[in-house]
Design a protein around this motif. Structure first.
Motif, PDB file in Angstrom:
ATOM      1  N   TYR A 121      -0.943  10.845 -13.391  1.00  0.00           N
ATOM      2  CA  TYR A 121      -2.701  10.211 -13.539  1.00  0.00           C
ATOM      3  C   TYR A 121      -2.515   8.078 -13.555  1.00  0.00           C
ATOM      4  CZ  TYR A 121      -7.318   8.930 -14.165  1.00  0.00           C
ATOM      5  OH  TYR A 121      -9.200   8.401 -14.362  1.00  0.00           O
ATOM      6  N   GLU A 122      -1.990   7.991 -14.521  1.00  0.00           N
ATOM      7  CA  GLU A 122      -1.553   6.742 -14.854  1.00  0.00           C
ATOM      8  C   GLU A 122      -0.830   5.553 -14.320  1.00  0.00           C
ATOM      9  OE1 GLU A 122      -2.963   5.191 -18.152  1.00  0.00           O
ATOM     10  OE2 GLU A 122      -4.107   7.335 -18.245  1.00  0.00           O
ATOM     11  N   VAL A 123      -0.115   6.310 -13.577  1.00  0.00           N
ATOM     12  CA  VAL A 123       0.483   5.441 -12.316  1.00  0.00           C
ATOM     13  C   VAL A 123      -0.321   4.982 -11.712  1.00  0.00           C
ATOM     14  CG1 VAL A 123       2.767   4.913 -11.411  1.00  0.00           C
ATOM     15  CG2 VAL A 123       2.983   6.259 -13.423  1.00  0.00           C
ATOM     16  N   THR A 124      -0.868   6.119 -10.442  1.00  0.00           N
ATOM     17  CA  THR A 124      -1.750   5.780  -9.600  1.00  0.00           C
ATOM     18  C   THR A 124      -2.791   4.736  -9.965  1.00  0.00           C
ATOM     19  OG1 THR A 124      -1.634   8.016  -9.011  1.00  0.00           O
ATOM     20  CG2 THR A 124      -2.934   6.923  -7.733  1.00  0.00           C
ATOM     21  N   ARG A 125      -3.532   5.304 -11.212  1.00  0.00           N
ATOM     22  CA  ARG A 125      -4.784   4.211 -11.981  1.00  0.00           C
ATOM     23  C   ARG A 125      -4.662   2.571 -12.069  1.00  0.00           C
ATOM     24  NH1 ARG A 125      -6.064   2.326 -16.639  1.00  0.00           N
ATOM     25  NH2 ARG A 125      -4.576   2.877 -18.369  1.00  0.00           N
ATOM     26  N   LEU A 126      -3.193   2.481 -12.044  1.00  0.00           N
ATOM     27  CA  LEU A 126      -2.503   0.769 -12.448  1.00  0.00           C
ATOM     28  C   LEU A 126      -2.442   0.551 -11.017  1.00  0.00           C
ATOM     29  CD1 LEU A 126       0.143   1.853 -15.415  1.00  0.00           C
ATOM     30  CD2 LEU A 126      -2.565  -0.048 -15.461  1.00  0.00           C
ATOM     31  N   ILE A 127      -1.686   1.275 -10.259  1.00  0.00           N
ATOM     32  CA  ILE A 127      -1.761   0.364  -8.093  1.00  0.00           C
ATOM     33  C   ILE A 127      -2.672   0.857  -7.415  1.00  0.00           C
ATOM     34  CG2 ILE A 127      -0.479   1.060  -7.008  1.00  0.00           C
ATOM     35  CD1 ILE A 127       1.546  -0.042  -9.330  1.00  0.00           C
ATOM     36  N   HIS A 128      -3.636   1.282  -8.133  1.00  0.00           N
ATOM     37  CA  HIS A 128      -4.513   2.220  -6.555  1.00  0.00           C
ATOM     38  C   HIS A 128      -6.278   2.347  -7.920  1.00  0.00           C
ATOM     39  CE1 HIS A 128      -2.438   2.840  -3.946  1.00  0.00           C
ATOM     40  NE2 HIS A 128      -1.264   3.801  -4.400  1.00  0.00           N
ATOM     41  N   GLY A 129      -6.124   2.233  -8.967  1.00  0.00           N
ATOM     42  CA  GLY A 129      -7.046   2.081  -9.474  1.00  0.00           C
ATOM     43  C   GLY A 129      -7.620   3.089 -10.240  1.00  0.00           C
ATOM     44  N   GLN A 130      -8.332   3.934 -10.695  1.00  0.00           N
ATOM     45  CA  GLN A 130      -9.364   4.434 -11.511  1.00  0.00           C
ATOM     46  C   GLN A 130     -10.260   5.226 -10.291  1.00  0.00           C
ATOM     47  OE1 GLN A 130     -11.663   4.317 -15.109  1.00  0.00           O
ATOM     48  NE2 GLN A 130     -11.755   6.387 -15.032  1.00  0.00           N
ATOM     49  N   GLU A 131     -11.354   4.769  -9.898  1.00  0.00           N
ATOM     50  CA  GLU A 131     -11.340   5.642  -8.333  1.00  0.00           C
ATOM     51  C   GLU A 131     -10.606   6.554  -7.509  1.00  0.00           C
ATOM     52  OE1 GLU A 131     -14.556   5.187  -4.954  1.00  0.00           O
ATOM     53  OE2 GLU A 131     -14.311   3.134  -6.281  1.00  0.00           O
ATOM     54  N   GLU A 132      -9.406   5.763  -6.587  1.00  0.00           N
ATOM     55  CA  GLU A 132      -8.517   6.231  -6.163  1.00  0.00           C
ATOM     56  C   GLU A 132      -8.064   7.307  -7.159  1.00  0.00           C
ATOM     57  OE1 GLU A 132      -8.435   6.185  -3.032  1.00  0.00           O
ATOM     58  OE2 GLU A 132      -9.873   4.650  -2.515  1.00  0.00           O
ATOM     59  N   ALA A 133      -7.116   6.753  -8.509  1.00  0.00           N
ATOM     60  CA  ALA A 133      -6.957   7.766  -9.548  1.00  0.00           C
ATOM     61  C   ALA A 133      -7.566   9.294  -9.042  1.00  0.00           C
ATOM     62  CB  ALA A 133      -6.239   7.819 -10.696  1.00  0.00           C
ATOM     63  N   ASP A 134      -8.706   9.540  -9.438  1.00  0.00           N
ATOM     64  CA  ASP A 134      -9.665  10.373  -9.373  1.00  0.00           C
ATOM     65  C   ASP A 134      -9.596  11.169  -8.133  1.00  0.00           C
ATOM     66  OD1 ASP A 134     -10.467   9.450 -12.309  1.00  0.00           O
ATOM     67  OD2 ASP A 134     -12.225   8.684 -11.911  1.00  0.00           O
ATOM     68  N   LYS A 135      -9.472  10.550  -7.430  1.00  0.00           N
ATOM     69  CA  LYS A 135      -9.609  11.024  -5.896  1.00  0.00           C
ATOM     70  C   LYS A 135      -8.512  11.645  -5.536  1.00  0.00           C
ATOM     71  CE  LYS A 135     -12.606   7.635  -3.243  1.00  0.00           C
ATOM     72  NZ  LYS A 135     -12.946   7.272  -2.567  1.00  0.00           N
ATOM     73  N   ALA A 136      -7.229  11.094  -6.098  1.00  0.00           N
ATOM     74  CA  ALA A 136      -6.262  11.894  -5.711  1.00  0.00           C
ATOM     75  C   ALA A 136      -5.655  12.628  -6.409  1.00  0.00           C
ATOM     76  CB  ALA A 136      -4.450  11.195  -6.228  1.00  0.00           C
ATOM     77  N   VAL A 137      -6.847  13.057  -7.673  1.00  0.00           N
ATOM     78  CA  VAL A 137      -6.749  14.432  -8.984  1.00  0.00           C
ATOM     79  C   VAL A 137      -8.001  15.317  -7.809  1.00  0.00           C
ATOM     80  CG1 VAL A 137      -7.554  15.198 -10.905  1.00  0.00           C
ATOM     81  CG2 VAL A 137      -6.663  13.074 -11.021  1.00  0.00           C
ATOM     82  N   LYS A 138      -8.709  15.154  -7.332  1.00  0.00           N
ATOM     83  CA  LYS A 138      -9.736  16.279  -7.221  1.00  0.00           C
ATOM     84  C   LYS A 138      -9.413  16.524  -5.548  1.00  0.00           C
ATOM     85  CE  LYS A 138     -14.230  13.794  -8.695  1.00  0.00           C
ATOM     86  NZ  LYS A 138     -14.976  12.923  -7.908  1.00  0.00           N
TER      87      LYS A 138
END
Length: 406
Positions: free
Chosen positions: A295-312
């Motif tokens: 989550y943290e690496v994806t958030r840094l690279i792609h932003g919180q919205e995309e990280a949240d989508k990846a988790v969902k």
């Protein structure tokens, strides 16, 4: 704690040219430093991200970064770590890649109000007079010393061209130019650049009799020494078009247990107390640490919205959730509702070739709606899309896609 201590504690530092002097300098002064990026592709990859994280830590400590884009050195190509000569790139290709790099770097480094600089070494390298360069710089280089450098050894048996042999001189000249124009006193970069970086340090010290230093960062490798950041499609790119946020998230979600703590330290800004706490998890509990890492690496690279989508999307696929909205989607036309599955998946770049797709089917590694595909000639039917409008594909154990009709 100085930034040197921070970098060391988090596992960045591999080699330093003058450790005592560097420590004292970073504790007492705010300096200008640089890291070079040769634009050999139209996206940065996760190997570059290590350098960007080191740069970000330095900037947070008050030091000024220079991101040096290799519009000039990219015309030659770094022989370091290569068995064969790099493909020669056109100026148009290099300039396009530089523009892509600029956009990506701005996500991690604050370039506002002179807090960081972005410069192109093509501005000075491409206009160099060869004879003047030989007189000004060439006299400070020993060929014997250059041939002993690690960056050339790997190419020695196959043949090292004079073209590539000049790369070390070009990189050293970069440092010299940045030192002269911006009072840049430190070069940072990957550990495979040690010889090239030392050449710049020595050039400044010999030519100007002024202090200059270098620090190399460890390369991102697994616990058994293999290079991290490689996927079945190639490098782990930072561009969402080349590697989707979902695939990016899944990569970190599935790293080896033994690599979790190291990746948390290098690739996130989590406090080291938290990194050590998560890294100490064992057995099933380590999956909680992997979720945090991904989550943290994806958030840094792609932003919180995309990280949240990846988790969902991950929860929908692996946790029994019903929300399939964020699962990677492949859109096909009405005409393709009756096409062969192998043709559709190859056209959508799920497989690099039809042969690769057929091999996976033969190994019972491709699933459609949770049933193994057994026939390489299997074709889709309109009925498959009737229930919820989509078809779920599983490639291997953990790669999921949803095929929908446009």
């Amino acid at each position: 704690m100085s930034v040197f201590d921070v970098l060391q504690e988090r596992g960045f530092i591999a080699q330093v040219s003058h450790e005592d002097e560097i420590r004292e300098m970073l504790e007492k002064k705010k300096i200008t430093f640089y890291i070079g990026f040769d634009p050999t592709a139209d996206s940065l990859h996760v190997g570059h991200f290590i350098a960007l994280m080191a740069m970000a830590h330095m900037q947070r400590a008050g030091h000024r970064p220079i991101a040096l884009l290799g519009g000039g050195t990219g015309m030659i190509g770094d022989p370091s770590g290569k068995d064969d000569m790099r493909k020669m790139l056109t100026p148009e290709f290099i300039n396009h890649n530089i523009e892509c790099f600029k956009k990506q770097m701005s996500k991690f480094i604050d370039f506002s109000d002179g807090k960081a600089l972005m410069v192109n070494n093509g501005d000075w390298l491409l206009s160099l007079n060869y004879v003047n360069l030989l007189r000004e710089v060439g006299t400070h280089f020993s060929v014997n010393h250059m041939l002993a450098a690690e960056c050339y050894k790997k190419r020695w048996d196959k043949g090292l061209t004079f073209f590539e042999f000049n790369y070390m001189i070009m990189q050293a000249y970069d440092f010299y130019t940045l030192h002269k124009n911006y009072n840049c006193v430190l070069e940072m970069g990957g550990d495979d650049q040690w010889s090239n970086m030392l050449a710049g340090v020595e050039l400044i010290r010999r030519k100007d009799q002024k202090p200059a230093f270098c620090i190399t960062c460890k390369l991102l490798t697994t616990s058994d020494g293999r290079k991290m950041g490689k996927t079945e499609k190639g490098a782990l790119w930072l561009d969402a078009e080349k590697c989707s946020p979902y695939d990016f998230y899944q990569y970190w979600r599935n790293v080896d247990d033994s690599d979790v703590e190291k990746c948390l330290a290098l690739l996130t800004f989590l406090p080291m107390e938290e990194v050590r706490r998560l890294g100490a998890y064992k057995d099933e509990k380590i999956n909680e640490a992997k979720k945090v890492l991904a989550y943290e690496v994806t958030r840094l690279i792609h932003g919180q919205e995309e990280a949240d989508k990846a988790v969902k999307a991950t929860e929908a696929l692996f946790g029994g959730g019903a929300d399939m909205e964020n699962v990677p989607t492949l859109e096909i036309s009405e005409a393709d509702k009756t096409a062969k599955l192998v043709d559709v998946l190859t056209a959508q770049k799920v497989f690099g070739s039809k042969r690769e797709a057929r091999q996976m089917i033969a190994q019972r590694g491709l699933y459609l709606n949770n049933a193994a595909v057994e026939d390489a000639e299997f074709a889709l039917t309109p009925e498959l899309f009737a229930e919820d409008g989509g078809v779920l594909i599983r490639k291997g154990k953990k790669k999921y896609y949803r095929i929908v009709v446009k």
